[in-house]
Design a protein around this motif. Structure first.
Motif, PDB file in Angstrom:
ATOM      1  N   MET A 175      17.935  -7.630   7.995  1.00 52.55           N
ATOM      2  CA  MET A 175      19.307  -8.122   8.987  1.00 52.55           C
ATOM      3  C   MET A 175      20.462  -8.166   7.360  1.00 52.55           C
ATOM      4  O   MET A 175      19.979  -8.545   6.942  1.00 52.55           O
ATOM      5  CB  MET A 175      19.533  -9.271   9.515  1.00 52.55           C
ATOM      6  N   LEU A 176      21.505  -7.784   8.585  1.00 55.07           N
ATOM      7  CA  LEU A 176      22.688  -7.627   7.397  1.00 55.07           C
ATOM      8  C   LEU A 176      23.219  -8.396   7.588  1.00 55.07           C
ATOM      9  O   LEU A 176      25.363  -7.786   7.782  1.00 55.07           O
ATOM     10  CB  LEU A 176      22.583  -6.049   7.374  1.00 55.07           C
ATOM     11  N   ASN A 177      23.580  -9.220   8.080  1.00 56.09           N
ATOM     12  CA  ASN A 177      24.199 -10.514   8.594  1.00 56.09           C
ATOM     13  C   ASN A 177      25.757 -10.218   7.022  1.00 56.09           C
ATOM     14  O   ASN A 177      25.747 -11.457   6.542  1.00 56.09           O
ATOM     15  CB  ASN A 177      23.967 -12.030   8.948  1.00 56.09           C
ATOM     16  N   GLY A 178      26.787  -9.728   8.375  1.00 55.92           N
ATOM     17  CA  GLY A 178      28.140 -10.337   6.876  1.00 55.92           C
ATOM     18  C   GLY A 178      28.412  -9.394   6.204  1.00 55.92           C
ATOM     19  O   GLY A 178      29.389  -9.531   5.794  1.00 55.92           O
ATOM     20  N   ARG A 179      27.367  -8.196   5.620  1.00 52.12           N
ATOM     21  CA  ARG A 179      27.574  -7.677   4.956  1.00 52.12           C
ATOM     22  C   ARG A 179      28.788  -5.913   5.757  1.00 52.12           C
ATOM     23  O   ARG A 179      28.095  -5.671   6.721  1.00 52.12           O
ATOM     24  CB  ARG A 179      26.402  -6.057   4.710  1.00 52.12           C
ATOM     25  N   ARG A 180      29.246  -5.726   4.172  1.00 47.93           N
ATOM     26  CA  ARG A 180      30.261  -4.800   4.887  1.00 47.93           C
ATOM     27  C   ARG A 180      29.782  -3.610   4.497  1.00 47.93           C
ATOM     28  O   ARG A 180      30.028  -3.277   3.446  1.00 47.93           O
ATOM     29  CB  ARG A 180      31.722  -5.329   4.186  1.00 47.93           C
ATOM     30  N   VAL A 181      30.297  -2.416   5.552  1.00 46.59           N
ATOM     31  CA  VAL A 181      29.476  -1.125   4.934  1.00 46.59           C
ATOM     32  C   VAL A 181      30.911  -0.062   5.529  1.00 46.59           C
ATOM     33  O   VAL A 181      31.468  -0.064   6.457  1.00 46.59           O
ATOM     34  CB  VAL A 181      28.865  -0.619   5.962  1.00 46.59           C
ATOM     35  N   LEU A 182      31.423   0.634   4.493  1.00 44.61           N
ATOM     36  CA  LEU A 182      32.452   1.327   4.659  1.00 44.61           C
ATOM     37  C   LEU A 182      32.268   3.101   5.053  1.00 44.61           C
ATOM     38  O   LEU A 182      31.445   3.370   4.580  1.00 44.61           O
ATOM     39  CB  LEU A 182      33.034   1.068   3.361  1.00 44.61           C
ATOM     40  N   LEU A 226      25.290   5.561  14.567  1.00 45.56           N
ATOM     41  CA  LEU A 226      24.716   4.927  13.404  1.00 45.56           C
ATOM     42  C   LEU A 226      25.524   3.462  13.741  1.00 45.56           C
ATOM     43  O   LEU A 226      25.336   2.429  13.327  1.00 45.56           O
ATOM     44  CB  LEU A 226      25.485   5.424  12.316  1.00 45.56           C
ATOM     45  N   ILE A 227      26.809   3.279  13.484  1.00 47.29           N
ATOM     46  CA  ILE A 227      27.942   1.945  13.866  1.00 47.29           C
ATOM     47  C   ILE A 227      27.333   1.277  14.963  1.00 47.29           C
ATOM     48  O   ILE A 227      26.925  -0.027  14.309  1.00 47.29           O
ATOM     49  CB  ILE A 227      29.002   2.720  14.951  1.00 47.29           C
ATOM     50  N   ARG A 228      26.351   1.867  15.840  1.00 44.07           N
ATOM     51  CA  ARG A 228      26.115   0.363  16.974  1.00 44.07           C
ATOM     52  C   ARG A 228      24.690  -0.428  16.292  1.00 44.07           C
ATOM     53  O   ARG A 228      24.656  -1.217  16.243  1.00 44.07           O
ATOM     54  CB  ARG A 228      25.712   1.183  18.648  1.00 44.07           C
ATOM     55  N   ARG A 229      23.881   0.983  15.887  1.00 47.92           N
ATOM     56  CA  ARG A 229      22.731   0.660  14.967  1.00 47.92           C
ATOM     57  C   ARG A 229      22.851  -1.597  13.840  1.00 47.92           C
ATOM     58  O   ARG A 229      22.076  -1.544  13.874  1.00 47.92           O
ATOM     59  CB  ARG A 229      22.004   1.601  14.892  1.00 47.92           C
ATOM     60  N   LEU A 230      24.254  -0.442  13.167  1.00 50.92           N
ATOM     61  CA  LEU A 230      24.213  -1.097  12.423  1.00 50.92           C
ATOM     62  C   LEU A 230      25.439  -2.645  12.315  1.00 50.92           C
ATOM     63  O   LEU A 230      24.543  -3.897  12.058  1.00 50.92           O
ATOM     64  CB  LEU A 230      25.655  -0.748  11.159  1.00 50.92           C
ATOM     65  N   GLU A 287      24.231  -3.792  15.067  1.00 55.79           N
ATOM     66  CA  GLU A 287      23.148  -4.948  15.496  1.00 55.79           C
ATOM     67  C   GLU A 287      22.160  -5.577  14.960  1.00 55.79           C
ATOM     68  O   GLU A 287      22.015  -6.677  14.775  1.00 55.79           O
ATOM     69  CB  GLU A 287      22.270  -3.928  16.310  1.00 55.79           C
ATOM     70  N   ARG A 288      22.327  -5.575  13.462  1.00 53.95           N
ATOM     71  CA  ARG A 288      21.657  -6.080  12.162  1.00 53.95           C
ATOM     72  C   ARG A 288      22.710  -6.902  11.880  1.00 53.95           C
ATOM     73  O   ARG A 288      22.627  -7.455  11.109  1.00 53.95           O
ATOM     74  CB  ARG A 288      21.152  -5.092  11.125  1.00 53.95           C
ATOM     75  N   GLY A 289      24.290  -7.069  11.938  1.00 49.75           N
ATOM     76  CA  GLY A 289      25.397  -7.571  12.369  1.00 49.75           C
ATOM     77  C   GLY A 289      25.728  -7.710  10.890  1.00 49.75           C
ATOM     78  O   GLY A 289      26.584  -8.056  10.050  1.00 49.75           O
TER      79      GLY A 289
END
Length: 399
Positions: free
Chosen positions: A1-8, A23-27, A29-31
């Motif tokens: 899971m990507l809880n709290g990870r920040r993606v630009l 892609l935004i929605r799927r990311l 969903e993984r936090g």
């Protein structure tokens, strides 16, 4: 899971831009938190409104937006993420990245970032096969840019071949691999931060001016290198870090208990400004003035020494124990003596005299003291200090 990870997320101009919405929605969903950036060309395929609505965040579009520059600035924006993703990465964007062209917001961010970059190329098959694109691709790979796709298939232009942007699940998997990979992958690191509040009565307490900013930055930097971080924090003013396991405490005794509960760990960083003393018998009721002018008598007791307790453990001691020494005079000598007295491996010493503005400020100037001597770092932002310290830690315990 990507809880709290920040993606630009940089969205380039191509028909595949519509996939960026999924892609935004799927990311999410993984936090993950997604901050979107759009090129002018991207706006021909998807609207900023739809991107903003899905991301739940502002879309950044203009390099010379005075409001954005005043609030964050393109440099800070490029460095506030854990990963930069370009999807779709057009031939134009890839060429700009390979040759260091920075003429708009997207290309400037890609040049200014100090984080890993993942691209998902998408273009016509002839453009993909063109010698210039292939040269740019090799340059980007040599520069450390991660690549997912492209796939082969039918294209919007009617041709068939490589150039289709990778499907969203593939990109999500590549994002997870990039964010969960790093020199500290598989390592558990415990970090303490913030002040402790030692009660005098139900409404008063003893504390200090620590904001928790440095500890938060250290936890974020370690997580960015792939570590699993347990973050034990007193009541700090600074927001808690994201993507880590947060344990909130109030007192030194509670912090020690949380630290012991969080062990075992491969390393421990004690950045908290723990109160040295507590009131031996805190009042259950608010202490009131009685009009006599007599002052209440407070008896103090020493708080547990968390750094020494962990440093001197016979069993379950972390391989690397890092303490902090906030001093106001004779900083190096006092910190060196503290390292020897506590038994920790490293001490990060800093001068917190009021005139430095460091305690509660945004910058720090530290000296790292270890068994082989010491190294003084120039004054810099607390995140930069954290990144440098995290890199040093990874050299010692990294896989």
């Amino acid at each position: 899971m990507l809880n709290g990870r920040r993606v630009l997320l940089v969205i380039g101009g191509g028909i595949a831009a519509y996939k960026s919405l999924d892609l935004i929605r799927r990311l999410q969903e993984r936090g993950a938190r997604v901050v979107p950036v759009m090129t002018k060309a991207a706006e021909e395929f998807v609207t900023p409104l739809s991107v903003s609505a899905l991301a739940g965040a502002k879309v950044y579009r203009e390099l010379f937006d005075l409001t954005d520059e005043a609030e964050m600035g393109h440099i800070q924006l490029s460095r506030s993420a854990d990963l930069v993703v370009v999807a779709p990465a057009t031939a134009d964007l890839m060429a700009k990245m390979a040759h260091g062209v920075a003429g708009d917001l997207a290309s400037t961010l890609l040049m200014a970032t100090d984080k890993r970059v993942l691209i998902a190329p998408a273009m016509n098959v002839r453009m993909w096969d063109h010698a210039a694109t292939q040269r740019n691709l090799e340059t980007l790979k040599q520069d450390g840019v991660l690549v997912v796709g492209p796939d082969s298939g039918n294209m919007a232009c009617g041709e068939y071949g490589p150039g289709r942007m990778a499907e969203v699940p593939q990109i999500v998997a590549a994002v997870e691999d990039a964010l969960l990979d790093g020199p500290l992958r598989g390592k558990h690191i415990l970090v303490t931060s913030g002040p402790t509040h030692e009660p005098i009565d139900p409404v008063r307490y003893i504390a200090n001016r620590s904001s928790g900013a440095q500890g938060t930055a250290i936890a974020q930097a370690l997580a960015g290198l792939g570590a699993r971080v347990t973050f034990v924090s007193g009541p700090a003013d600074h927001p808690m870090p994201e993507g880590v396991d947060v344990v909130r405490v109030e007192t030194a005794a509670q912090m020690l208990a949380a630290v012991e509960q969080g062990l075992p760990a491969d390393a421990a960083v004690f950045a908290a400004a723990v109160a040295d003393w507590r009131v031996a018998s805190a009042s259950d009721s608010k202490i009131k003035k009685d009009g006599s002018g007599a002052l209440p008598v407070l008896e103090f007791a020493e708080n547990p020494d968390i750094l020494a307790t962990v440093s001197q453990k016979v069993e379950g001691r972390p391989a690397l124990v890092v303490g902090f020494a906030a001093e106001t005079d004779d900083v190096i000598n006092h910190a060196t003596a503290k390292r020897q007295r506590k038994g920790c491996d490293w001490i990060v010493a800093n001068d917190v005299s009021p005139e430095t503005g460091i305690m509660g400020g945004s910058e720090n100037a530290v000296t790292l003291i270890h068994n082989d001597g010491s190294e003084s770092w120039p004054r810099m932002g607390k995140q930069a200090v954290a990144d440098r310290l995290a890199a040093k830690i990874s050299e010692v315990i990294g896989g």
